[in-house]
Design a protein around this motif. Structure first.
Motif: not given
Length: 461
Positions: A42, A45-46, A48-49, A361, A363-365, A367-368
């Motif tokens: 998480a 992801e934050r 990335r935002e 990450s 995970w983050a990329t 799910r972009d």
């Protein structure tokens, strides 16, 4: 009082106009480590935002999170030249030693040249029969209506494949002893890396460090015993360990016993931990998406009929490959990569001060929404040629990088892909798994594991 990275942590604007932004404020001494350790997925992801270049602090170390595929590609392709491998901590070193994954410079180039031949396509082809045979044996023990723990079943299966293909042995004791120790080690590495242990000097004793030392001692004893067995026996064996023992570098020197141990453990993790996790997440996603499960079954019926797959079927199982790729997109077993900027490092055309720790990450990329339509949807078709009249989904290079990339791309990539596809094909041709209701959350450790047992009912097709 709060601490944060100052404007000098990295250039403020990249050559293409993307700005570096400040990440969340941290706390004295620890920076953003508490927030990172609480939920790393998480947290990324934050970040990335906030943007494609985000400053934060890993303890007292200035850190830069990158999210754009072009910049991730720069990091991966420039490693060994302008970015260095970081020290991932005593827990990681205790398990992997100085294997090819953590080696640097000339030592890394030497070890890569010695290990790579053992996982080339021709060699992987020779392991494919073992992969399928182990899966067929498991299928023979399943029956309609049986209750199984998918996590345990996939772990036992990939452990057996690993000990057969890597060590050339075939006893339950070997698989179980190494497997139990590996489970403990990978959990402790995750806990150490994302917790307060990341800030402690190597000499500080902790319960977690004691546990990983005990687990590593078990692994070392098993590897030493199997190496001795190989040295005393047939030298012309088809397993990975025999090939490592026979390998010579450009000076004619063999790998030392310690190097054999380090590379064997590294290959075991690649051949067992990552594939086991990928298969569990694949069954989870297939159970939650009946349309995809039906499309997979249709391909298996068309390509295989009533026979089991071999290596030559791998290329024909395009949808099965897409299922594995899409699983690795949503639940990448390796969920982050990190490097350290050397003098003169540049990202996106902007200079990065030496010593800055760079993070990306998967995970983050993965799910972009910029790179994937409906990014949280399990849609293997995005990896296939579009149907007539449909537009292709343009996925940039390095928007999908579960195996890393560049010169340090995972050596076991093809081994892992072939293993996952063949195992899935063997089992999904005969059965579907109805997983119990409820969300299963990913738990980031050395690999991305389910946070609880994965219980299911076996249904014969």
């Amino acid at each position: 009082m709060t601490t944060q990275a100052g404007p000098s942590a990295v250039g403020t604007t990249t050559a293409d106009g993307r700005k570096t932004v400040q990440g969340p404020r941290g706390v004295p001494l620890l920076g953003n480590l508490p927030e990172f350790g609480k939920d790393p997925l998480a947290f990324f992801e934050r970040l990335r935002e906030r943007g494609d270049f985000v400053r934060w602090r890993f303890g007292n170390t200035p850190a830069l999170f990158i999210a754009h595929p072009e910049t991730i590609g720069e990091l991966l392709t420039e490693v060994e030249r302008t970015f260095d491998q970081p020290d991932l901590g005593i827990a990681f070193r205790t398990l992997l030693g100085d294997g090819v994954v953590v080696a640097k410079g000339a030592d890394w180039r030497r070890k890569r040249s010695l290990v790579q031949p053992s996982v080339r396509p021709r060699q992987v082809k020779s392991y494919a029969a073992t992969m399928a045979e182990c899966a067929v044996d498991l299928a023979g023990r399943w029956s309609d209506g049986q209750r199984v723990d998918v996590k345990k079943e996939m772990a036992a299966l990939t452990q057996l494949i690993a000990v057969r293909t890597i060590f050339g042995v075939d006893t339950a004791a070997d698989a179980e002893a190494i497997g139990r120790a590996m489970d403990i080690a990978q959990q402790e590495i995750g806990a150490e890396f994302s917790g307060i242990g990341a800030m402690l000097p190597d000499w500080v004793p902790t319960p977690g460090r004691a546990r990983i030392k005990r687990a590593t001692a078990v692994i070392d004893a098993e590897v030493s015993r199997v190496v001795a067995r190989h040295r005393d026996g047939d030298t012309d064996r088809p397993d990975l360990l025999s090939r490592l023992l026979a390998a010579r570098d450009e000076t004619g020197a063999h790998l030392s016993d310690k190097e054999i141990r380090d590379e064997t453990v590294t290959l075991y993790i690649g051949g067992h931990e990552t594939t086991s996790s990928t298969l569990v997440w694949a069954w989870y996603l297939l159970s939650r998406n009946p349309r995809v499960a039906e499309a997979l079954a249709a391909e298996l019926d068309r390509v295989l009929g009533d026979r089991d797959p071999g290596f030559d079927d791998y290329a024909e199982l395009a949808y099965a490959q897409a299922v594995v790729k899409e699983t690795l997109r949503l639940f990448p077993t390796i969920w982050l990569l990190t490097g350290i900027a050397k003098e003169g490092a540049v990202l996106g055309g902007a200079p990065v001060p030496a010593g800055t720790r760079i993070w990306s990450s998967q995970w983050a990329t993965h799910r972009d929404a910029r790179w994937y339509g409906d990014p949280l949807e399990f849609r293997p078709e995005r990896w296939l040629p579009p149907a007539e009249g449909e537009a292709a989904e343009e996925i940039p290079e390095y928007a999908w990088y579960p195996f890393g990339g560049g010169p340090r791309v995972c050596l076991g990539t093809r081994f892992a892909m072939v293993e996952a596809v063949l195992v899935l094909a063997v089992l999904a041709r005969r059965f579907r798994l109805d997983l119990d209701p409820g969300e299963i959350r990913p738990l980031p450790g050395l690999t991305l594991q389910p946070d609880r047992d994965v219980l299911a009912t076996v249904r014969a097709r």
